[in-house]
Design an enzyme around this catalytic site. Structure first.
Site, short mmCIF file in Angstrom:
data_model
loop_
_atom_site.label_atom_id
_atom_site.label_comp_id
_atom_site.label_asym_id
_atom_site.label_seq_id
_atom_site.Cartn_x
_atom_site.Cartn_y
_atom_site.Cartn_z
N ARG A 1 41.66 65.93 41.60
CA ARG A 1 40.94 65.18 40.55
C ARG A 1 41.88 64.55 39.52
NH1 ARG A 1 37.16 69.58 40.91
NH2 ARG A 1 35.47 68.92 42.27
N LYS B 1 45.09 49.52 37.98
CA LYS B 1 44.14 49.31 39.08
C LYS B 1 44.75 49.90 40.33
CE LYS B 1 41.44 45.22 37.95
NZ LYS B 1 41.14 43.83 38.33
N GLU C 1 51.66 35.08 41.23
CA GLU C 1 51.03 35.83 40.14
C GLU C 1 51.68 35.49 38.80
OE1 GLU C 1 48.27 37.44 40.72
OE2 GLU C 1 48.36 38.68 42.53
N LYS D 1 50.30 40.62 30.80
CA LYS D 1 49.44 41.61 31.46
C LYS D 1 49.14 42.77 30.51
CE LYS D 1 47.63 43.74 35.24
NZ LYS D 1 47.62 43.91 36.69
N ARG E 1 39.86 40.77 31.13
CA ARG E 1 40.71 41.16 32.25
C ARG E 1 40.31 40.45 33.55
NH1 ARG E 1 43.29 47.02 33.97
NH2 ARG E 1 44.43 46.16 35.75
N ASN F 1 41.95 37.54 37.65
CA ASN F 1 41.57 37.34 39.05
C ASN F 1 41.46 35.87 39.41
OD1 ASN F 1 41.35 40.10 39.76
ND2 ASN F 1 39.48 40.19 38.56
N HIS G 1 41.56 34.82 43.02
CA HIS G 1 41.49 36.03 43.84
C HIS G 1 40.21 36.13 44.66
CE1 HIS G 1 45.01 37.10 41.57
NE2 HIS G 1 45.10 38.30 42.09
N HIS H 1 49.35 38.48 50.03
CA HIS H 1 48.41 38.43 48.91
C HIS H 1 48.73 37.24 47.99
CE1 HIS H 1 45.75 39.78 45.74
NE2 HIS H 1 46.76 39.75 44.87
#
Ligand code: NAD
Ligand code: GLY
Length: 359
Positions: free
Chosen positions: A120, A142, A184, A226, A240, A244, A247, A264
């Site tokens: 956990r 993320k 990016e 970022k 945020r 994307n 994306h 990517h």
């Protein structure tokens, strides 16, 4: 060495950027709860860099458990994740064991998700070794894996204790991967930093030959952008989502072409071009601005034309995006260079026309 901070209150953490940081056990030791780490890497990066990181840690009395994953986006899945859990359980790791991700975004996202879920939650450290990971994926928490039906569909927000970006590791990065990372970097200029976009236009040739000063500035400015966005909106309830840009289209390209076929960053570049062309159709972006965006991606060695998957397939894949709300595909679009918005309020034909125009 430059140090930035991701300002998240009692979960704030440093990003160190500089040369020869892998061997700096002194930067890592203060973050360990216990002198045991599991270094998660892959079959490409481990032979290059694992010992450089592990040896000084061992000399400082830290037990190092190496975990090697197969290399590639096609392995960013539940089966590979299990390799990490199996090793951690076999080695009887505890809640105070720190996981260290040593590699690109694939290793970072998987190791981070393993850290978020093992017992956990155990502490973890990001040591990104691709440009893409140094400017984007290692920062902001993320983490996750792909599902056959959709990219990054299973995951968690889980922040690292530390990000260590050793720019020397980029010397062994293949050219195609360097370009993918630059996609990016350009993204930050497009969504919120016009001055950085201008700088990138002027300095792209230097970046492409890995000029150390130009690279260091591009990494630092990207991480600053970022870190600011993540500090303001950690769980993506607003700003945020702008990160994307390209994306939603890009993830459809990656999945539609088969994970790993398009990198990517390549998919993000071609996806950003689709977002730019749609923004032009909406009357929000001028032809001259679309031309500038096309030029900068081309100068970075990136694709500007998306593959012709067909309108239906694009829409089908895009409808599985995490930003979909009330069944609407929400898109990040541009209101000029340096200003992005997210919206589901657009005439649907603007999207289908944009997709239908793909040659
Ligand atoms: P990657 O992790 O697949 O790395 C690219 C290739 O370079 C791999 O073959 C890798 O083994 C190799 N490599 C890594 N470091 C190297 C080095 N120093 N020298 C030589 N080879 C090296 O790809 P990536 O572009 O780093 O990351 C892409 C992934 O990141 C995607 O899965 C994407 O979804 C994810 N991502 C996540 C976030 C986030 O916020 N978590 C943001 C952007 C992208
Ligand atoms: N790469 C998008 C984000 O971190 O939010």
């Amino acid at each position: 060495m430059q140090t930035l901070t991701v300002e998240l209150g009692d979960r704030a953490y440093p990003i160190h950027i500089g040369q020869n940081l892998l061997a700096r056990a002194d930067l890592i030791l203060p973050h360990l709860k216990r002198k045991q780490v599991a270094i998660v890497s892959n079959t490409t990066v481990a032979p290059l860099y694992l010992e450089k990181l592990a040896e000084p840690l061992r000399e400082a009395g830290v037990e190092v458990i190496p975990i090697e994953l197969p290399d590639g986006e096609q392995y960013k899945n539940a089966e590979t994740l299990n390799i990490i859990y199996d090793a951690l359980l076999t080695q009887r790791c505890e809640r105070s064991t720190t996981l260290i991700a040593l590699g690109g975004g694939v290793v970072g996202d998987m190791c981070g998700f393993a850290a978020a879920t093992f017992l956990r939650g155990v502490p973890f450290i990001q040591i990104p070794t691709t440009l893409l990971a140094q400017v984007d994926s290692s920062v902001g928490g993320k983490t996750g894996i792909n599902h056959p039906l959709g990219k990054n569909m299973i995951g968690a927000f889980y922040q690292p204790q530390l990000v260590l970006a050793d720019t020397e590791t980029l010397n062994t990065l293949p050219e195609r991967e360097l370009s993918a990372g630059i996609a990016e970097v350009i993204k930050y200029g497009l969504i919120r930093d016009h001055a950085f976009f201008d700088w990138l236009e002027t300095n792209m040739t230097k970046l492409m030959v890995c000029d150390p000063d130009a690279l260091a500035y591009a990494i630092q400015r990207s991480c600053e952008n970022k870190a600011e966005v993540v500090a303001a909106d950690e769980k993506e309830s607003g700003e945020r989502a702008l990160l994307n840009l390209g994306h939603t289209f890009g993830h459809a390209i990656e999945n539609g072409m088969g994970y790993g076929a398009w990198l990517h960053g390549e998919a993000v570049a071609a996806g950003t071009m689709l977002a730019a062309r749609m923004s032009q159709r909406m009357g929000w972006l001028k032809a001259a601005e679309v031309a500038r965006i096309t030029r900068i991606f081309k100068a970075a060695g990136l694709p500007v034309d998306a593959p012709a998957l067909g309108v239906e397939k694009y829409l089908d894949l895009m409808s599985l995006d995490k930003k979909v709300a009330d069944g609407k595909i929400r898109l990040v679009l541009l209101h000029g260079i340096g200003k992005a918005i997210i919206t589901g309020e657009y005439p649907p034909e603007k999207l289908t026309e944009t997709l239908a125009a793909i040659a």
